[in-house]
Design a protein around this motif. Structure first.
Motif, mmCIF file in Angstrom:
data_model
loop_
_atom_site.group_PDB
_atom_site.id
_atom_site.type_symbol
_atom_site.label_atom_id
_atom_site.label_comp_id
_atom_site.label_asym_id
_atom_site.label_seq_id
_atom_site.Cartn_x
_atom_site.Cartn_y
_atom_site.Cartn_z
ATOM 1 N N ASN A 34 -5.655 -11.895 12.738
ATOM 2 C CA ASN A 34 -4.508 -12.432 13.496
ATOM 3 C C ASN A 34 -3.287 -12.695 12.293
ATOM 4 O O ASN A 34 -2.276 -12.698 12.477
ATOM 5 N N ALA A 35 -3.853 -13.434 11.360
ATOM 6 C CA ALA A 35 -2.966 -13.889 10.242
ATOM 7 C C ALA A 35 -2.106 -12.853 9.654
ATOM 8 O O ALA A 35 -1.055 -12.816 9.259
ATOM 9 N N THR A 36 -3.004 -11.838 9.323
ATOM 10 C CA THR A 36 -2.091 -10.621 8.655
ATOM 11 C C THR A 36 -1.296 -9.991 9.556
ATOM 12 O O THR A 36 -0.280 -9.594 9.223
ATOM 13 N N ARG A 37 -1.934 -9.692 10.532
ATOM 14 C CA ARG A 37 -0.664 -9.050 11.695
ATOM 15 C C ARG A 37 0.496 -10.044 11.979
ATOM 16 O O ARG A 37 1.547 -9.323 11.844
ATOM 17 N N GLU A 38 0.096 -11.283 12.116
ATOM 18 C CA GLU A 38 1.280 -12.199 12.334
ATOM 19 C C GLU A 38 2.396 -11.989 11.183
ATOM 20 O O GLU A 38 3.524 -11.882 11.166
ATOM 21 N N ALA A 39 1.759 -11.888 9.858
ATOM 22 C CA ALA A 39 2.678 -11.950 8.470
ATOM 23 C C ALA A 39 3.568 -10.521 8.660
ATOM 24 O O ALA A 39 4.824 -10.589 8.263
ATOM 25 N N SER A 41 4.212 -8.778 11.280
ATOM 26 C CA SER A 41 5.000 -8.934 12.306
ATOM 27 C C SER A 41 6.390 -9.513 11.864
ATOM 28 O O SER A 41 7.501 -9.115 12.086
ATOM 29 N N GLN A 42 6.167 -10.502 11.063
ATOM 30 C CA GLN A 42 7.289 -11.435 10.758
ATOM 31 C C GLN A 42 8.211 -10.558 9.499
ATOM 32 O O GLN A 42 9.340 -10.652 9.756
ATOM 33 N N VAL A 43 7.466 -9.721 8.691
ATOM 34 C CA VAL A 43 8.262 -8.800 8.048
ATOM 35 C C VAL A 43 9.042 -7.786 8.796
ATOM 36 O O VAL A 43 10.282 -7.583 8.512
ATOM 37 N N CYS A 44 8.208 -7.396 9.762
ATOM 38 C CA CYS A 44 9.124 -6.240 10.352
ATOM 39 C C CYS A 44 10.355 -6.702 11.363
ATOM 40 O O CYS A 44 11.292 -6.164 11.318
ATOM 41 N N CYS A 45 10.033 -8.229 11.664
ATOM 42 C CA CYS A 45 11.166 -8.783 12.495
ATOM 43 C C CYS A 45 12.561 -9.012 11.584
ATOM 44 O O CYS A 45 13.534 -8.855 11.938
ATOM 45 N N GLU A 46 12.114 -9.291 10.279
ATOM 46 C CA GLU A 46 13.279 -9.667 9.354
ATOM 47 C C GLU A 46 13.836 -8.146 9.032
ATOM 48 O O GLU A 46 15.237 -8.232 8.815
ATOM 49 N N LEU A 47 13.169 -7.156 9.162
ATOM 50 C CA LEU A 47 13.709 -5.768 8.490
ATOM 51 C C LEU A 47 14.428 -5.100 9.715
ATOM 52 O O LEU A 47 15.486 -4.469 9.680
ATOM 53 N N ASN A 48 13.881 -5.559 10.969
ATOM 54 C CA ASN A 48 14.809 -4.815 12.079
ATOM 55 C C ASN A 48 14.612 -5.948 13.086
ATOM 56 O O ASN A 48 13.412 -6.569 14.104
ATOM 57 N N GLU A 49 15.925 -6.278 13.478
ATOM 58 C CA GLU A 49 15.947 -7.548 14.391
ATOM 59 C C GLU A 49 15.678 -7.363 15.922
ATOM 60 O O GLU A 49 15.262 -8.215 16.634
ATOM 61 N N ASP A 50 15.431 -5.864 16.290
ATOM 62 C CA ASP A 50 15.082 -5.528 17.582
ATOM 63 C C ASP A 50 13.645 -5.330 17.704
ATOM 64 O O ASP A 50 13.139 -4.765 18.762
ATOM 65 N N PHE A 51 12.684 -5.717 16.588
ATOM 66 C CA PHE A 51 11.310 -5.266 16.571
ATOM 67 C C PHE A 51 10.692 -5.991 17.750
ATOM 68 O O PHE A 51 9.748 -5.580 18.366
ATOM 69 N N LYS A 52 10.922 -7.446 18.259
ATOM 70 C CA LYS A 52 10.198 -7.784 19.051
ATOM 71 C C LYS A 52 10.384 -7.244 20.504
ATOM 72 O O LYS A 52 9.634 -7.141 21.532
ATOM 73 N N GLU A 53 11.445 -6.463 20.978
ATOM 74 C CA GLU A 53 11.676 -5.923 22.095
ATOM 75 C C GLU A 53 11.164 -4.482 22.115
ATOM 76 O O GLU A 53 11.329 -4.059 23.222
ATOM 77 N N MET A 54 10.786 -4.157 21.007
ATOM 78 C CA MET A 54 10.387 -2.605 21.020
ATOM 79 C C MET A 54 8.873 -2.394 21.924
ATOM 80 O O MET A 54 8.214 -3.320 21.960
ATOM 81 N N GLU A 55 8.617 -1.148 22.194
ATOM 82 C CA GLU A 55 7.498 -0.711 22.839
ATOM 83 C C GLU A 55 6.365 -0.800 21.618
ATOM 84 O O GLU A 55 6.680 -0.618 20.574
#
Length: 66
Positions: A34-39, A41-55
């Motif tokens: 969970n900790a590594t996935r969360e980290a 995901s944080q990287v991905c969100c910073e690289l792509n602002e639309d990451f959270k809305e993606m399928e």
């Protein structure tokens, strides 16, 4: 994935280095997925602002770039 992501390597390195859980296998938290996935995901969100809305499939494809 429909579009190719152009990622600045220096930014990617800085984002990952800021999250030791992605680098340091000696940390107890490294063993927790969970900790590594969360980290990651944080990287991905910073690289792509639309990451959270993606399928889910799009997110998985994005993670392969990171």
């Amino acid at each position: 994935m429909d579009k190719e992501m152009n990622i600045d390597n220096d930014i990617l390195i800085a984002l990952v280095e800021a999250r030791l859980v992605l680098l340091d296998k000696t940390l107890e938290i490294f063993k927790g997925r969970n900790a590594t996935r969360e980290a990651l995901s944080q990287v991905c969100c910073e690289l792509n602002e639309d990451f959270k809305e993606m399928e889910s499939k799009e997110k998985n494809d994005s993670r392969t770039f990171a």
